[in-house]
Design a protein around this motif. Structure first.
Motif, PDB file in Angstrom:
ATOM      1  N   ARG A  60       0.849  -1.186   0.000  1.00  0.00           N
ATOM      2  CA  ARG A  60       0.000   0.000   0.000  1.00  0.00           C
ATOM      3  C   ARG A  60       0.885   1.237   0.000  1.00  0.00           C
ATOM      4  NH1 ARG A  60      -3.509   2.180   4.721  1.00  0.00           N
ATOM      5  NH2 ARG A  60      -4.632   3.813   3.638  1.00  0.00           N
ATOM      6  N   THR A  61       0.971   1.915  -1.133  1.00  0.00           N
ATOM      7  CA  THR A  61       1.803   3.107  -1.239  1.00  0.00           C
ATOM      8  C   THR A  61       0.973   4.374  -1.202  1.00  0.00           C
ATOM      9  OG1 THR A  61       1.704   3.005  -3.639  1.00  0.00           O
ATOM     10  CG2 THR A  61       3.581   1.942  -2.579  1.00  0.00           C
ATOM     11  N   VAL A  62      -0.334   4.268  -1.321  1.00  0.00           N
ATOM     12  CA  VAL A  62      -1.201   5.431  -1.341  1.00  0.00           C
ATOM     13  C   VAL A  62      -1.561   5.808   0.092  1.00  0.00           C
ATOM     14  CG1 VAL A  62      -3.414   6.328  -2.132  1.00  0.00           C
ATOM     15  CG2 VAL A  62      -2.116   4.754  -3.570  1.00  0.00           C
ATOM     16  N   VAL A  63      -1.383   7.069   0.419  1.00  0.00           N
ATOM     17  CA  VAL A  63      -1.715   7.560   1.749  1.00  0.00           C
ATOM     18  C   VAL A  63      -3.190   7.940   1.759  1.00  0.00           C
ATOM     19  CG1 VAL A  63      -1.253   9.317   3.467  1.00  0.00           C
ATOM     20  CG2 VAL A  63       0.610   8.383   2.117  1.00  0.00           C
ATOM     21  N   LEU A  97      -3.029  10.604   7.271  1.00  0.00           N
ATOM     22  CA  LEU A  97      -2.382  11.913   7.178  1.00  0.00           C
ATOM     23  C   LEU A  97      -1.898  12.461   8.510  1.00  0.00           C
ATOM     24  CD1 LEU A  97      -4.478  13.820   4.523  1.00  0.00           C
ATOM     25  CD2 LEU A  97      -2.190  12.894   4.317  1.00  0.00           C
ATOM     26  N   ARG A  98      -2.687  12.308   9.547  1.00  0.00           N
ATOM     27  CA  ARG A  98      -2.304  12.875  10.847  1.00  0.00           C
ATOM     28  C   ARG A  98      -1.011  12.231  11.373  1.00  0.00           C
ATOM     29  NH1 ARG A  98      -7.484  13.720  10.198  1.00  0.00           N
ATOM     30  NH2 ARG A  98      -8.480  15.583  11.053  1.00  0.00           N
ATOM     31  N   LEU A 142       1.240  10.575   9.543  1.00  0.00           N
ATOM     32  CA  LEU A 142       2.317  10.878   8.596  1.00  0.00           C
ATOM     33  C   LEU A 142       2.859  12.287   8.822  1.00  0.00           C
ATOM     34  CD1 LEU A 142       3.915   9.940   6.100  1.00  0.00           C
ATOM     35  CD2 LEU A 142       2.110  10.940   4.702  1.00  0.00           C
ATOM     36  N   ALA A 143       1.971  13.234   9.057  1.00  0.00           N
ATOM     37  CA  ALA A 143       2.394  14.615   9.286  1.00  0.00           C
ATOM     38  C   ALA A 143       3.241  14.726  10.549  1.00  0.00           C
ATOM     39  CB  ALA A 143       1.175  15.525   9.386  1.00  0.00           C
ATOM     40  N   LYS A 144       2.889  13.991  11.575  1.00  0.00           N
ATOM     41  CA  LYS A 144       3.642  14.057  12.833  1.00  0.00           C
ATOM     42  C   LYS A 144       5.037  13.455  12.669  1.00  0.00           C
ATOM     43  CE  LYS A 144       3.546  15.356  17.089  1.00  0.00           C
ATOM     44  NZ  LYS A 144       3.644  16.773  17.372  1.00  0.00           N
ATOM     45  N   THR A 145       5.175  12.405  11.863  1.00  0.00           N
ATOM     46  CA  THR A 145       6.495  11.808  11.666  1.00  0.00           C
ATOM     47  C   THR A 145       7.363  12.665  10.752  1.00  0.00           C
ATOM     48  OG1 THR A 145       5.723  10.463   9.812  1.00  0.00           O
ATOM     49  CG2 THR A 145       5.645   9.458  11.999  1.00  0.00           C
ATOM     50  N   GLN A 146       6.760  13.367   9.782  1.00  0.00           N
ATOM     51  CA  GLN A 146       7.541  14.184   8.864  1.00  0.00           C
ATOM     52  C   GLN A 146       7.940  15.522   9.459  1.00  0.00           C
ATOM     53  OE1 GLN A 146       5.261  14.336   5.249  1.00  0.00           O
ATOM     54  NE2 GLN A 146       6.049  12.367   4.574  1.00  0.00           N
ATOM     55  N   ASN A 147       7.138  16.055  10.358  1.00  0.00           N
ATOM     56  CA  ASN A 147       7.452  17.325  11.010  1.00  0.00           C
ATOM     57  C   ASN A 147       6.912  17.284  12.434  1.00  0.00           C
ATOM     58  OD1 ASN A 147       7.883  19.910  11.867  1.00  0.00           O
ATOM     59  ND2 ASN A 147       7.025  20.896  10.065  1.00  0.00           N
ATOM     60  N   PRO A 148       7.715  16.792  13.366  1.00  0.00           N
ATOM     61  CA  PRO A 148       7.232  16.669  14.747  1.00  0.00           C
ATOM     62  C   PRO A 148       6.889  18.011  15.399  1.00  0.00           C
ATOM     63  CG  PRO A 148       9.323  15.508  14.447  1.00  0.00           C
ATOM     64  CD  PRO A 148       9.054  16.259  13.202  1.00  0.00           C
ATOM     65  N   VAL A 149       7.489  19.089  14.926  1.00  0.00           N
ATOM     66  CA  VAL A 149       7.225  20.395  15.532  1.00  0.00           C
ATOM     67  C   VAL A 149       5.832  20.887  15.160  1.00  0.00           C
ATOM     68  CG1 VAL A 149       7.978  22.800  15.626  1.00  0.00           C
ATOM     69  CG2 VAL A 149       9.677  20.975  15.544  1.00  0.00           C
ATOM     70  N   LEU A 151      -8.376  25.001   7.738  1.00  0.00           N
ATOM     71  CA  LEU A 151      -9.662  25.102   7.052  1.00  0.00           C
ATOM     72  C   LEU A 151     -10.447  23.791   7.088  1.00  0.00           C
ATOM     73  CD1 LEU A 151      -8.577  27.176   3.922  1.00  0.00           C
ATOM     74  CD2 LEU A 151      -9.623  27.989   6.038  1.00  0.00           C
ATOM     75  N   LYS A 152      -9.853  22.759   7.692  1.00  0.00           N
ATOM     76  CA  LYS A 152     -10.485  21.442   7.791  1.00  0.00           C
ATOM     77  C   LYS A 152     -10.857  20.867   6.426  1.00  0.00           C
ATOM     78  CE  LYS A 152     -10.500  21.696  12.300  1.00  0.00           C
ATOM     79  NZ  LYS A 152      -9.169  21.609  12.794  1.00  0.00           N
ATOM     80  N   LEU A 153     -10.024  21.155   5.412  1.00  0.00           N
ATOM     81  CA  LEU A 153     -10.279  20.614   4.080  1.00  0.00           C
ATOM     82  C   LEU A 153     -10.065  19.104   4.037  1.00  0.00           C
ATOM     83  CD1 LEU A 153      -8.631  23.351   1.845  1.00  0.00           C
ATOM     84  CD2 LEU A 153     -11.055  22.973   2.268  1.00  0.00           C
ATOM     85  N   GLY A 154      -9.157  18.603   4.867  1.00  0.00           N
ATOM     86  CA  GLY A 154      -8.883  17.170   4.897  1.00  0.00           C
ATOM     87  C   GLY A 154     -10.031  16.356   5.453  1.00  0.00           C
ATOM     88  N   ASP A 155     -11.007  17.013   6.081  1.00  0.00           N
ATOM     89  CA  ASP A 155     -12.170  16.323   6.632  1.00  0.00           C
ATOM     90  C   ASP A 155     -13.405  16.461   5.741  1.00  0.00           C
ATOM     91  OD1 ASP A 155     -10.635  15.657   8.865  1.00  0.00           O
ATOM     92  OD2 ASP A 155     -11.175  17.517   9.896  1.00  0.00           O
TER      93      ASP A 155
END
Length: 183
Positions: A38-41, A46-47, A49-56, A63-67
């Motif tokens: 599974r290569t598709v995120v 996303l939540r 993945l975002a924390k691992t790519q940028n912990p800060v 805008l809550k577009l992802g929801d």
């Protein structure tokens, strides 16, 4: 400006010869490891993945577009659309920036743009946006038509299937542009 030899050039010559005489087999393709299943995120990934790519910063979506659920096709399709659009707009912005830098530094094609523009003197002193206005209408139409063709090509389900992938809103890889050789 005659050629000369100096003993200090010996290490450089040895390096150049070793690179030039390396067997072509060393450039053979290397077998890739098996791709993950599974290569598709998906939206729920996303939540994390975002924390691992940028912990800060972590997950940032004010805008809550992802929801959201655009066009009643599900949240994963919406996330695929937004991610693909972000990549595409980023690529266009980078191409525009490079084009701006090329123009502002006086880099030109070595041939005439058209029979009505024998040289580049009509563009001298113009800003990059003004160059677009000074370009013949036929040239602008060619640019817009090729962009339209690329857009059609990258969105076509048939083309994507021939390339062994799916549309980015149907679980395909975001940012992917299909090849021309598979079709």
């Amino acid at each position: 400006s005659a050629l000369y030899w100096h003993p200090s050039l010996a290490p450089h010559l040895a390096l150049m010869l070793s690179v030039a005489l390396t067997p072509a087999a060393s450039f053979a393709p290397v077998a890739r490891p098996a791709a993950p299943s599974r290569t598709v995120v998906m939206a729920e990934d996303l939540r994390g993945l975002a924390k691992t790519q940028n912990p800060v910063l972590g997950y940032f979506d004010p805008l809550k577009l992802g929801d959201q659920d655009f066009w009643d096709q599900g949240n994963d399709a919406t996330v695929g659309f937004l991610r693909h659009a972000e990549m595409k707009h980023g690529r266009v912005a980078m191409a525009g920036f490079v084009g701006y830098c090329i123009h502002e530094n006086g880099i030109r094609w070595p041939w005439a743009l058209s029979t009505s523009l024998p040289d580049y003197s009509s563009f001298d002193g113009l800003s990059a946006p003004a160059v677009w206005d000074a370009t013949p209408q036929g040239a602008r139409l060619q640019i817009l038509l090729i962009i339209g063709f690329f857009e059609f090509w990258s969105e076509s389900a048939y083309v994507l299937e021939q390339d062994g992938t799916k549309h980015y809103m149907r679980g395909g890889k975001t940012g992917y542009f299909p090849t021309f050789s598979a079709n």
